[in-house]
Design an enzyme around this catalytic site. Structure first.
Site, short mmCIF file in Angstrom:
data_model
loop_
_atom_site.label_atom_id
_atom_site.label_comp_id
_atom_site.label_asym_id
_atom_site.label_seq_id
_atom_site.Cartn_x
_atom_site.Cartn_y
_atom_site.Cartn_z
CG HIS A 159 0.90 69.28 -56.33
ND1 HIS A 159 1.69 69.32 -55.20
CD2 HIS A 159 0.58 70.57 -56.59
CE1 HIS A 159 1.84 70.57 -54.81
NE2 HIS A 159 1.17 71.34 -55.63
CE1 TYR A 199 1.28 58.04 -55.35
CE2 TYR A 199 3.22 59.21 -56.14
CZ TYR A 199 2.36 58.14 -56.23
OH TYR A 199 2.56 57.17 -57.18
CG HIS A 200 2.03 66.35 -53.05
ND1 HIS A 200 2.73 66.93 -54.10
CD2 HIS A 200 2.88 65.49 -52.47
CE1 HIS A 200 3.94 66.43 -54.16
NE2 HIS A 200 4.07 65.54 -53.18
N PRO A 201 -2.56 65.19 -51.44
CG PRO A 201 -3.68 63.42 -50.44
CD PRO A 201 -2.46 63.74 -51.24
#
Length: 570
Positions: free
Chosen positions: A330, A503-505
Site C-alpha cells: 500500500h 508499511y504493508h509489503p
C-alpha cells in the site's frame, strides 16, 4: 544464548546487544538441541503460529528472531511509537532502488526488527479488509474455499477480544485486545463531519458488514493495569506462556540460511554473538521473516529463480521463478493544510503539554497519550464505484515523510490517500550472496497507470473534504500540493515526489494453485518442490487485502499452525 519462554519472561527487559558481531565466527558452529518445529522470525505471524502450536497441539517450538527481546516501555503507551519511527534498534530501513517512475527517488521502507514484529512497532490500526478480497483469494487466485472470507472470519474472531463490538463479526474472548483509541481529537471529529457533509456514510465498524464510509478506526490496544496499552503479540501471546518448556525463543540472532538434505529442509543456520549456530528441526521449518527477508532467505538457501541464483554463485535446490516477484505494498500521497491556530496534535509531545499528558496517562490511563494520533479514516472509491479503492487517513498535524524536507511540521491537517489494491507489482532480489546484505527492493510504486489515476482522483477528493465544514473553519491554506498544482500532470509530478509506503509489503512468495508456474507456495503454505518447509507471513499473500496487514498476518500464522499441527496428527 537461547532462552525458554520461562527465562525470557523472568529475566524481564533485555538490553540490545551492541557488541554482537556479524563477522566471521571464532569457533566451529554450535549445534543447538533438536527442535520439533523451528520458526524463523519473531513477528506477528511467527508468534501466532508458535503459540498456537504449543497451546493447541502440544508441539515443541523454537523461534529465532534477529532483533531484541523487548521494546522500550514507552512503546507500550499508544502514542509512544511516534518517538521510535526512525529507530535503528527496532527498525530495519530498506532503501528501495531508485525508480525512473518516481524521477529517481528511492523511498525508504522500514520493517520491524524486534520480537513481536510489526505488532510491537506499528501504529496499531486493526483492519481486516473486504469480503471480496478473500473471496477472490479462494476463486480468482485459486486457493480454494479454505481461504474465502467465510472460512477466515472465525480465525479473525477467535484471535480478538473486542472492547466495544459484540456481534457475529467480532470476538470477545481472544488473546489480542482490540478497541477504540483512548482519546479522539476534535480535528478527527471535524473530519468525520466534513466527510458526512459530502455524502460519506458514518461507519461504526470497518471490520463488520461493510467497509465503506467514515469513522473511527479500531486499534490493537486495550486496558491493562488500568491504562490503555498496546496489545502486541508478545504481551498477548508469549507472556501467558511463561514457564511453558515447549516454547524456546532465541533473540538477537540473524538467520543466514536454511539447510537441506536433498529437498528436505532440516536445519536453520544463524549467527549470534559473533558465532555460528545450527538449529536442527525434527519436523518442520516455518519461515516468517517478513516479506523482504523471507524472499531473501529462500534465495540464499537455493530456492528461487535459477538464473538469479546462478548469478550470485548459489547452488539451486529448487528453481522457483516466483520467489521475489509479486511484491505489493500500500502506498499513499498527501494533501496538507496549515491551520488557522492551535488545531490538532502539533506540539503535544513537548514542554508542559507533554508533561501534562504523561501525568494524565499515569494517573487515569487516558488522554492524548492513549491514542496513536491517527484515529479516523474514510473508505471510498473516488471514481464512483461501490467498492472502496482508497483509504483516506486523517492525521491532525502537518505530516511529512523523511525525504520531503522543504516544509516544517506545524499546526494543520494531513489527509493521506492510501491505494488499497495497487495493480503494480515489484520485486525482491539478492544484492549479493552475503547473508547480512539487505536485498534489492523495487516497490514499483505507480508502475501501473491505474494506480496513478486513482491516486490523483483521491487527492482531488481529499481537497474537497478539507474544504467542507466544519473542517474548513479551522484551516487556512494548502501547503501541499499547493493551490498552483491543479492539472493532472502537475498532480502526478507531486505524487511521484511525495508517495510513501503505508508499511504493508506483501506477496513476495505467494500462494497459488497447482499448475501456476509463479506460485511459490501451495494453498497449505508449503514451499513447492521441498519438504518440511512453509512460508507463514505476509510474503504468502497472493493479492494484498484492502486494509492494514497486521490482522491478516495473525490469521496467516494461525492457519499455518493448524496445517502443521493437523498434518502431524494424521
Amino acid at each position: 544464548m537461547a532462552q525458554s519462554a520461562r527465562q525470557f519472561n523472568r529475566q524481564g527487559p533485555r538490553p540490545i546487544d551492541r557488541t554482537a558481531s556479524e563477522s566471521a565466527p571464532v569457533t566451529d558452529p554450535i549445534t543447538e538441541p533438536l527442535a520439533d518445529i523451528v520458526i524463523i522470525g519473531g513477528g506477528t505471524a511467527a508468534l501466532v503460529a508458535a503459540t498456537t502450536l504449543v497451546e493447541r497441539f502440544g508441539r515443541q517450538v523454537t523461534v529465532i528472531e534477529r532483533g531484541p527481546a523487548t521494546i522500550p516501555p514507552l512503546m507500550r503507551v499508544p502514542a509512544g511509537y511516534l518517538k521510535y519511527l526512525g529507530s535503528p534498534e527496532l527498525l530495519e530501513m530498506h532503501q528501495t532502488v531508485p525508480s525512473d517512475r518516481l524521477n529517481g527517488r528511492a523511498p525508504i521502507v522500514p520493517v520491524s526488527k524486534v520480537l513481536g514484529g510489526g505488532s510491537a512497532v506499528n501504529a496499531m490500526v486493526y483492519m481486516r479488509g473486504q469480503r471480496d478480497d478473500y473471496d477472490a483469494w479462494a476463486t480468482d487466485q485459486g486457493l480454494g474455499p479454505d481461504w474465502g472470507y467465510d472460512a477466515l472470519l472465525p480465525h479473525f474472531r477467535d484471535l480478538e477480544s473486542n472492547a466495544t463490538l459484540t456481534d457475529p463479526f467480532h470476538g470477545s474472548s481472544g488473546p489480542v485486545r482490540i478497541g477504540d483509541p483512548g482519546s479522539i481529537a476534535p480535528a478527527a471529529r471535524d473530519f468525520i463531519a466534513a466527510c458526512q457533509s459530502l455524502g460519506h456514510p458514518l461507519n461504526p465498524d470497518f471490520n463488520g458488514k461493510a467497509q465503506t464510509g467514515v469513522g473511527i478506526m479500531q486499534h490493537t490496544m486495550g486496558k491493562r493495569q488500568g491504562r490503555i496499552q498496546r496489545s502486541d503479540m508478545v504481551t498477548a501471546l508469549v507472556q501467558p506462556l511463561s514457564g511453558n518448556p515447549l516454547l524456546r525463543i532465541i533473540t538477537d540472532a540473524t538467520v543466514t540460511r536454511i539447510a537441506f538434505e536433498g529437498r528436505r529442509a532440516t536445519a536453520v543456520h544463524f549467527r549470534k554473538d559473533g558465532r555460528d549456530h545450527v538449529q536442527p528441526a525434527g519436523h518442520e521449518i516455518l519461515l516468517g521473516a517478513g516479506t523482504y527477508n523471507t524472499a531473501r532467505l529462500l534465495m540464499l538457501s537455493g530456492i528461487g529463480p535459477a538464473a538469479h541464483l546462478h548469478d550470485h554463485g548459489i547452488p539451486v535446490i529448487v528453481d522457483l521463478p516466483g520467489v521475489g516477484s509479486n511484491l505489493q505494498d500500500h502506498h499513499e500521497a498527501p494533501v496538507i493544510m496549515r491551520a488557522k491556530g492551535r488545531y490538532g496534535y502539533f506540539g503535544q509531545d513537548r514542554g508542559w503539554r507533554m508533561v501534562s499528558h504523561a501525568l494524565r496517562y499515569a494517573l487515569t490511563g487516558t488522554g492524548p497519550a492513549a491514542t496513536t494520533g491517527i484515529e479516523a479514516c474514510v473508505f471510498f472509491d473516488p471514481m464512483g464505484g461501490t467498492r472502496p479503492t482508497i483509504q483516506l487517513y486523517c492525521v491532525p498535524i502537518v505530516y511529512l515523510d523523511r525525504d520531503v524536507t522543504d516544509q516544517k511540521a506545524t499546526f494543520g491537517m494531513t489527509l493521506t490517500s492510501c491505494l488499497l489494491r495497487p495493480k503494480a507489482r515489484g520485486t525482491v532480489r539478492l544484492r549479493s550472496a552475503d547473508p547480512f546484505a539487505q536485498p534489492l527492493v523495487d516497490s514499483n510504486f505507480f508502475g501501473h497507470p491505474e494506480d496513478m489515476t486513482l491516486t490523483l482522483a483521491a487527492l482531488r477528493h481529499a481537497r474537497r473534504i478539507l474544504g467542507a465544514r466544519p473542517l474548513a473553519d479551522h484551516l487556512a491554506a494548502e501547503i501541499l500540493p499547493g493551490d498552483g498544482i491543479q492539472s493532472d500532470e502537475d498532480l502526478a509530478t507531486f505524487a511521484k515526489k511525495t508517495v510513501k509506503t503505508n508499511y504493508h509489503p506483501s506477496g513476495s512468495a505467494r500462494m497459488g494453485p497447482d499448475g501456476d508456474p509463479m506460485a511459490v507456495l501451495d494453498p497449505q503454505m508449503r514451499v513447492r518442490g521441498t519438504a518440511n518447509l512453509r512460508v507463514i507471513d505476509c510474503a504468502a499473500i497472493p493479492a494484498i487485502p484492502s486494509a492494514n496487514t497486521n490482522a491478516i498476518a495473525m490469521v496467516l500464522g494461525r492457519k499455518a499452525a493448524i496445517y502443521v499441527g493437523e498434518a502431524a496428527q494424521n
